[in-house]
Design a protein around this motif. Sequence first.
Motif, PDB file in Angstrom:
ATOM      1  N   ASP A 182       0.813  -1.215   0.000  1.00  0.00           N
ATOM      2  CA  ASP A 182       0.000   0.000   0.000  1.00  0.00           C
ATOM      3  C   ASP A 182       0.851   1.272   0.000  1.00  0.00           C
ATOM      4  OD1 ASP A 182      -2.338  -1.427  -0.027  1.00  0.00           O
ATOM      5  OD2 ASP A 182      -2.716  -1.221   2.127  1.00  0.00           O
ATOM      6  N   SER A 183       2.152   1.135   0.296  1.00  0.00           N
ATOM      7  CA  SER A 183       3.030   2.298   0.358  1.00  0.00           C
ATOM      8  C   SER A 183       3.207   2.902  -1.034  1.00  0.00           C
ATOM      9  CB  SER A 183       4.404   1.884   0.909  1.00  0.00           C
ATOM     10  OG  SER A 183       5.328   2.936   0.764  1.00  0.00           O
ATOM     11  N   PRO A 184       3.188   4.241  -1.132  1.00  0.00           N
ATOM     12  CA  PRO A 184       3.427   4.887  -2.428  1.00  0.00           C
ATOM     13  C   PRO A 184       4.783   4.500  -3.026  1.00  0.00           C
ATOM     14  CG  PRO A 184       2.653   6.483  -0.822  1.00  0.00           C
ATOM     15  CD  PRO A 184       2.900   5.205  -0.082  1.00  0.00           C
ATOM     16  N   ALA A 185       5.740   4.130  -2.199  1.00  0.00           N
ATOM     17  CA  ALA A 185       7.068   3.752  -2.690  1.00  0.00           C
ATOM     18  C   ALA A 185       7.075   2.366  -3.332  1.00  0.00           C
ATOM     19  CB  ALA A 185       8.075   3.781  -1.536  1.00  0.00           C
ATOM     20  N   TRP A 186       5.999   1.595  -3.187  1.00  0.00           N
ATOM     21  CA  TRP A 186       5.976   0.220  -3.681  1.00  0.00           C
ATOM     22  C   TRP A 186       5.755   0.126  -5.188  1.00  0.00           C
ATOM     23  CZ3 TRP A 186       7.492  -4.232  -1.766  1.00  0.00           C
ATOM     24  CH2 TRP A 186       7.120  -5.411  -2.417  1.00  0.00           C
TER      25      TRP A 186
END
Length: 112
Positions: free
Chosen positions: A22-26
Motif C-alpha cells: 500500500d506504500s506509495p514507494a511500492w
Amino acid sequence: MKEIKAYVHASRIADVIAALKDSPAWGGDRLGRRHNLAVYVVKGSLLALDSDEKHYSMDLGDEIVNEYKLELLCEDGEVEALTAALTAAARTGQAVAGWITVIEVVSATPIH
C-alpha cells in the motif's frame, strides 16, 4: 540501491506485507519493475507475544520464536517510506518487536 531486512512476529506478517504494497514507494517504475520481496520463516530470539509463539528447539537447545524475515531491494529514495510502513505495521506494543536493517547494495544484476 539498498536492501531492507526486517524481522517481525508471525502474527504481524500479513499486515506488514499489505502495508508495504500500500506504500506509495511500492509501485512499479516506467519499465514495469516492482520490488523484489522475499519472506522466510526463521527461528529467532524475539520475545514471544504469548505461549503459542514459544517453541523449544532441540537443535539449538533453547527456547525460540518462529518469526519472519523479509528481504526487499529498493532504490535509495524509497527507504524512508518503506521502513516507515514496516515499522507501523509490525508494531506489537512490546519494547522491541523486531528489527529493520538497511544495507547498501554494491551490485544487483538482473537475470534475463
